[in-house]
Design an enzyme around this catalytic site. Structure first.
Site: not given
Lengths: 537, 242
Positions: A8, A70, A171, A193
């Site tokens: 992850d 990211k 994810e 999420d």
């Protein structure tokens, strides 16, 4: 035997795990931590520091410590949202070839995949140390709303770290897999999420081994970082008011405040007020102390807008999936931001049920990735401990390293199936500044669809196919992905040449575009030249 | 549940040969019915037996490539059929205007029409890239970055396209879309007249129970009722094959 791990790769934190017959095991960092900060520091002494140690340097060396990479990966630096994100970063980012962001660290110029590869390399080393063997293959998770360029760049980062990226999975889908694998479930779940940098919501139907995503939605620039930033702004205003110092111009002060804000936020998830003094604020060689007091109600006032947005996106996903909130049998919370009481309260209001509590929002995604990695590597078995509630506590040394895991007792390998969807519409530019949709959003993948187009001018011998992502009829309002040129067309009258344009989205969610002259058979399957993606050396 | 590689390869060569002629329901391997559950179950069954992920590391990259392509076509069919409105529109298109008077096709487990559909020249086309009701027909959307926008359409104010070297005439209104001959599922109801269809149905039933002689007889009766139907001739040829 070499292992296939699940990673992850988060905005703020990363987790690496491996599926064993006795359960999913998390690889620990050098300090015994299960969650590794996605921070890379380039200390003045040379070398590279990653993880917890690098995070500690954020306060002291803000301009040579990269975090939240990211948010930049696979992005076009010219995009307005990226420009906005850049304003808050204490390190320098330049424009590189193909409009990709380049991170400048002293004398080094790094692409974003190179920075992410440092994080992945660190995770790989942690896993290898614990498992006592090489780690060569990995499944990496990405936000569901990641675009083509972002996915390609993430794959590139994996490659640079020496990993064979078996698959990129979304994810929320990974979280659903961890939630439902091996449980023989027949239900519809909502995965909410809310991470450090991105927000995703997916609705899935789970039928035993099949995990089908019905709809997904999200916001790439919505996460815990925004909440930290809001609290830091509040602290900066306090500081300005009491001490007549504006910290916003000072990188180091502001970074310190953001880090303090993160702690205050976490504290307020458990307590109703936070009070204290922020020390270590250096100004002109002198230490300044900032006393503060913040109540949960005040914090909720600051974050309400972000939470409202996430709930609105959840409603939109429900509409797209033609579901009523009452159809959802479980809400799976992923990401640290779901610990904020206001988020849980709003979710309970929407769905009429409390979100599932037994799931660890930090680890569930890596766990799903580990299960998928095991499945693709053919080493996944229906073990006892695969379910979320049974996630095994990890030891510093894995039982895998001693070879006392009962691989042999397992029977046929398990292969759960993930059926994901496209996060956004994919379109091409047509005459007059318009765009024509080839693949809509929320379509199951992998998928291939062909549309026929024609030329708009007489004797045209080439067509330029600009591909974009978004839902707008106007081409400019969408996000440009790249272009494909089909040449050598027979010079005919307009409308006489027929061009088949085929869009294919593969299992990694990456778009392949093919254009073909229907009559002559001239074909171009150029990989789309994606803006912002790393240029092949 | 998962298929063996042998089964997979057999399926691949079968569908690849007729990939462009398969209708949406052919891809899902179910008779044309508008049941959302049946459509989802069919897709899940295919996913459970031959999703590309099930074969990672078990087949050559080239076979995998082909599998992904064929599986992507299954998904495309599912994507259209899982939307109730589109599924209904597609069924109307398959059945045509006579749907109200003729009963829906009685597809059995291996209906003759579907088996023949793969080997026959197209009788009527199923338009694959164009759905009725969507503005984009095969011929209206234009890829052209150098021609000026037609004056009747609002030009984008933010970034107008570069002006051409010479004025280019406004594109003429698009010609009526010529139905493209993309073959698909052939509905027998469209391939013959009503009398012939009655015989054809009986032939189908007989074929289903394995009574080949009766099936042949009824096909011949159907041809007598509608001598011009190429569909029936092909059906006869298929049935008479030893």
């Amino acid at each position: 035997m070499p292992f296939a791990v699940g990673i992850d790769l988060g905005t703020t934190n990363s987790v690496v795990a491996v599926a064993t017959p006795t359960g999913v095991e998390f690889a620990l960092g050098p300090l015994g931590e299960r969650v590794h900060p996605s921070v890379v520091a380039f200390p003045p002494t040379g070398g590279v520091v990653v993880g917890t140690e690098a995070k500690a340097r954020r306060a002291t060396e803000p301009d040579t410590t990269v975090y939240s990479a990211k948010r930049l990966i696979g992005q076009n630096i010219k995009s307005p949202l990226v420009q906005l994100a850049l304003t808050g970063l204490p390190f320098r980012v330049d424009e590189g070839p193909n409009q990709q962001p380049i991170i400048v660290m002293r004398d080094r110029r790094l692409t974003v995949p190179e920075v992410s590869a440092q994080v992945l390399g660190h995770l790989k080393r942690c896993a290898e140390r614990q498992l006592g063997d090489r780690v060569t293959q990995a499944v990496i998770t990405v936000p569901a709303n990641f675009s083509d360029a972002q996915r390609q760049a993430t794959k590139e980062a994996g490659r640079l770290a020496g990993l064979d990226v078996l698959r990129l999975i979304n994810e929320p889908t990974a979280a659903a897999l961890a939630y439902g694998f091996g449980q023989r479930k027949q239900e519809v779940v909502c995965v909410f999420d809310f991470g450090g940098g991105t927000f995703d919501v997916s609705l899935l139907v789970i039928k035993d081994e099949v995990f089908e995503v019905l709809a997904t939605d999200g916001d790439f620039f919505l996460g815990g970082d925004d909440i930290d930033r809001a609290i830091a702004e509040f602290l900066a205003a306090e500081m300005n008011r009491h001490q007549h110092v504006d910290p916003r111009a000072d990188n180091q002060l502001m970074t310190r405040l953001v880090l303090a804000a993160e702690e205050i936020k976490m504290h307020l998830s458990a307590a109703s007020s936070a009070e204290g003094v922020i020390d270590g604020l250096m100004r002109g060689g002198q230490e300044v102390k900032l006393p503060f007091r913040l109540t949960r109600a005040q914090l909720e006032g600051m974050v309400r807008g972000f939470v409202d947005r996430s709930i609105e996106l959840t409603r939109r996903a429900l509409t797209a999936a033609r579901l009523d909130p009452r159809d959802i049998s479980e809400v799976v919370c992923v990401g640290g931001t779901t610990r904020v009481p206001l988020v849980r309260q709003r979710l309970a209001e929407l769905f009429g049920r409390e979100p599932a509590l037994r799931i660890n929002p930090d680890e569930v995604v890596a766990q799903g990735a580990a299960i998928q990695a095991g499945s693709l590597a053919g080493s996944l078995f229906h073990g006892r401990g695969m379910a979320t509630r049974d996630a095994v506590p990890t030891h510093a040394m894995s039982p895998l390293a001693h070879g006392d895991v009962p691989w042999a007792s397992a029977v046929a390998p398990a292969r759960p199936i993930l059926l994901d969807v496209t996060p956004a519409g994919l379109r091409i530019a047509t005459a007059g500044g318009f765009s024509e949709e080839i693949l809509e959003r929320n379509l199951p993948t992998p998928i291939e669809r062909t549309r026929t187009f024609t030329t708009a001018r007489d004797h045209q011998t080439q067509v330029v196919i600009d591909c974009c992502r978004g839902e707008s009829k106007r081409f400019e309002e969408n996000e440009l992905l790249g272009r494909l040129v089909l040449e050598g067309l027979p010079p005919r009258r307009r409308g006489d040449v027929r061009i088949d344009v085929t869009f294919r989205v593969d299992q990694d969610g990456i778009l392949h575009v093919r254009a073909r002259d229907a009559d002559t058979g001239i074909e171009q399957e150029t990989a789309l030249e994606v803006l912002g993606a790393p240029v092949a050396a | 549940m998962t298929w063996s590689v042998t089964e997979l390869v057999a399926w691949q060569s079968e569908v690849e040969a007729y990939a462009d002629r398969r209708g949406k329901f052919d891809w899902l391997e179910i008779p044309p019915i508008a049941s959302a559950t049946a459509i989802q179950d069919a897709y899940h069954t295919i996913a459970r037996t031959r999703h590309p992920d099930l074969f990672v590391g078990r087949i050559e990259p080239e076979v995998m490539d082909r599998l992904v392509r064929m599986y992507s076509r299954v998904t495309a069919a599912y994507a259209d059929l899982k939307e109730p409105e589109r599924c209904a529109a597609y069924l109307r298109e398959l059945r045509g205007p006579r749907a109200a008077t003729t009963p829906p096709p009685l597809h059995g487990q291996a209906p003759l029409a579907r088996r023949l559909g793969a080997t026959l020249p197209p009788m009527r086309s199923e338009i694959s890239s164009h759905r009725p009701g969507t503005p984009a027909t095969a011929t209206t959307a234009r890829i052209e970055r150098f021609a000026p926008p037609p004056p009747t359409r609002p030009a984008p104010t933010t970034a107008p396209p570069p002006s051409p070297p010479a004025p280019v005439p406004v594109p003429a209104p698009p010609p009526a879309p010529t139905p493209r001959q993309v073959p698909g599922e052939i509905d027998p109801a469209h391939a013959m007249n009503a009398r012939a269809l009655a015989y054809y149905r009986r032939a189908e039933g007989a074929q289903h129970t394995g009574d080949r002689a009766v099936a042949l007889l009824h096909i011949k009766m159907a041809i007598a009722a509608d001598p011009r139907s190429t569909f029936l001739r092909a059906a006869l040829a298929e049935l008479s094959r030893p």
